[in-house]
Design a protein around this motif. Structure first.
Motif, PDB file in Angstrom:
ATOM      1  N   UNK A 131       0.804  -1.232   0.000  1.00 49.31           N
ATOM      2  CA  UNK A 131       0.000   0.000   0.000  1.00 49.31           C
ATOM      3  C   UNK A 131       0.836   1.280   0.000  1.00 49.31           C
ATOM      4  N   UNK A 132       2.160   1.129   0.026  1.00 49.67           N
ATOM      5  CA  UNK A 132       3.021   2.318   0.128  1.00 49.67           C
ATOM      6  C   UNK A 132       2.746   3.281  -1.017  1.00 49.67           C
ATOM      7  N   UNK A 133       2.515   4.533  -0.684  1.00 47.03           N
ATOM      8  CA  UNK A 133       2.345   5.572  -1.686  1.00 47.03           C
ATOM      9  C   UNK A 133       0.988   5.610  -2.374  1.00 47.03           C
ATOM     10  N   UNK A 134       0.072   4.752  -1.960  1.00 48.65           N
ATOM     11  CA  UNK A 134      -1.237   4.713  -2.623  1.00 48.65           C
ATOM     12  C   UNK A 134      -2.221   5.687  -1.984  1.00 48.65           C
ATOM     13  N   UNK A 135      -3.068   6.306  -2.814  1.00 48.88           N
ATOM     14  CA  UNK A 135      -4.181   7.110  -2.311  1.00 48.88           C
ATOM     15  C   UNK A 135      -5.282   6.189  -1.814  1.00 48.88           C
ATOM     16  N   UNK A 136      -6.263   6.774  -1.110  1.00 53.84           N
ATOM     17  CA  UNK A 136      -7.304   5.961  -0.471  1.00 53.84           C
ATOM     18  C   UNK A 136      -8.045   5.049  -1.455  1.00 53.84           C
ATOM     19  N   UNK A 137      -8.376   5.599  -2.629  1.00 56.61           N
ATOM     20  CA  UNK A 137      -9.134   4.822  -3.615  1.00 56.61           C
ATOM     21  C   UNK A 137      -8.330   3.609  -4.087  1.00 56.61           C
ATOM     22  N   UNK A 138      -7.020   3.829  -4.343  1.00 56.09           N
ATOM     23  CA  UNK A 138      -6.165   2.731  -4.780  1.00 56.09           C
ATOM     24  C   UNK A 138      -5.956   1.711  -3.665  1.00 56.09           C
ATOM     25  N   UNK A 139      -5.880   2.178  -2.418  1.00 53.76           N
ATOM     26  CA  UNK A 139      -5.727   1.253  -1.283  1.00 53.76           C
ATOM     27  C   UNK A 139      -6.898   0.274  -1.256  1.00 53.76           C
ATOM     28  N   UNK A 140      -8.097   0.814  -1.428  1.00 53.21           N
ATOM     29  CA  UNK A 140      -9.303  -0.037  -1.423  1.00 53.21           C
ATOM     30  C   UNK A 140      -9.219  -1.066  -2.550  1.00 53.21           C
TER      31      UNK A 140
END
Length: 255
Positions: free
Chosen positions: A178-187
């Motif tokens: 999840x490093x460097x990901x925005x919330x939408x990408x994390x999901x």
């Protein structure tokens, strides 16, 4: 001997660098078919531990068993072929190539064929069907022809997962997915990990504790290179030593 449901285990795993003990007598048992998280404050030894498990580093002491076999002295390529695969950040390597070609190269590698770029399209095209299946599995079928470098950060992560899956791992080691990901990408990436973990084992180092809480079956907490606690999220998050290690490290960083 390890129990048959334990796919990966370490005993007394230790790594000393020039007098500094980065990992100290770590025992981990990863159960087959689970998502196991390795967490801890900065400097806890998580990455060193990962490098030992994937044989990028040799331990000073201790043993590593994979599928009941001692792999402590094995070479990285040998254990990768055996099914223990670390997600590599492929986007950095083949950025000018399309998403499809990245996955085809990984498939070629999985077949044990030499890693050749000069084989030409017709040779690599034999992998198209499976490569498209893998891209589809990670939601990238519409981006097959896009150069990897031009994909968004979250989609690069998805491509890394597709390329790792191409190696047909029994256990996937994910280093801070999840490093460097925005919330939408994390999901999105979280959903992908859950999906690919349905029929394999995942061991991940992850800083995002809400992701760890929702994904992990079991968690090992490291601090100063040692196992501080182990259990499910409810158990480790309530452990006073874990709270202190995290808050203590936060306080240390604040100064």
């Amino acid at each position: 001997m390890t129990a048959p449901d334990i796919i990966l285990s370490t005993r007394g795993l230790t790594k000393v660098f020039a007098g500094f003990t980065a990992v100290n007598a770590v025992d981990i048992d990863v159960r087959r078919g689970t998502i196991h998280a390795l967490i801890g404050p900065n400097g806890a030894g998580k990455t060193t531990c990962f490098n030992l498990l994937t044989k990028f580093l040799d331990p000073t002491r201790g043993t590593i068993h994979f599928n009941g076999r001692d792999i402590t002295a094995s070479k990285p390529a040998v254990i990768a072929r055996g099914g223990l695969v670390r997600s590599f950040q492929i986007s950095a390597v083949f950025g000018q190539m399309s998403a499809l070609t990245n996955v085809r190269i990984a498939l070629q590698r999985e077949r044990g064929e030499s890693f050749d770029f000069w084989r030409g399209e017709s040779w690599l095209s034999r992998y198209d069907g499976r490569a498209m299946e893998l891209l589809d599995a990670v939601g990238l079928s519409d981006f097959a022809d896009h150069p990897a470098a031009e994909l968004s950060y979250g989609r690069k992560r998805a491509l890394e997962l597709a390329a790792t899956l191409a190696l047909d791992p029994q256990i996937m080691l994910l280093d801070e997915p999840m490093a460097g990901l925005g919330r939408e990408d994390v999901v999105r990436v979280e959903a992908l990990i859950r999906k690919v973990a349905a029929d394999r084992t995942v061991l991940m180092v992850e800083h995002n504790l809400s992701v760890v809480a929702s994904l992990s079956d079991r968690i090992t907490v490291l601090a100063r290179g040692e196992v501080l606690a182990e259990g499910d999220y409810a158990t480790v998050s309530a452990d006073p030593r874990v709270i202190e290690a995290y808050i203590g490290s936060g306080a240390a960083h604040a100064h």
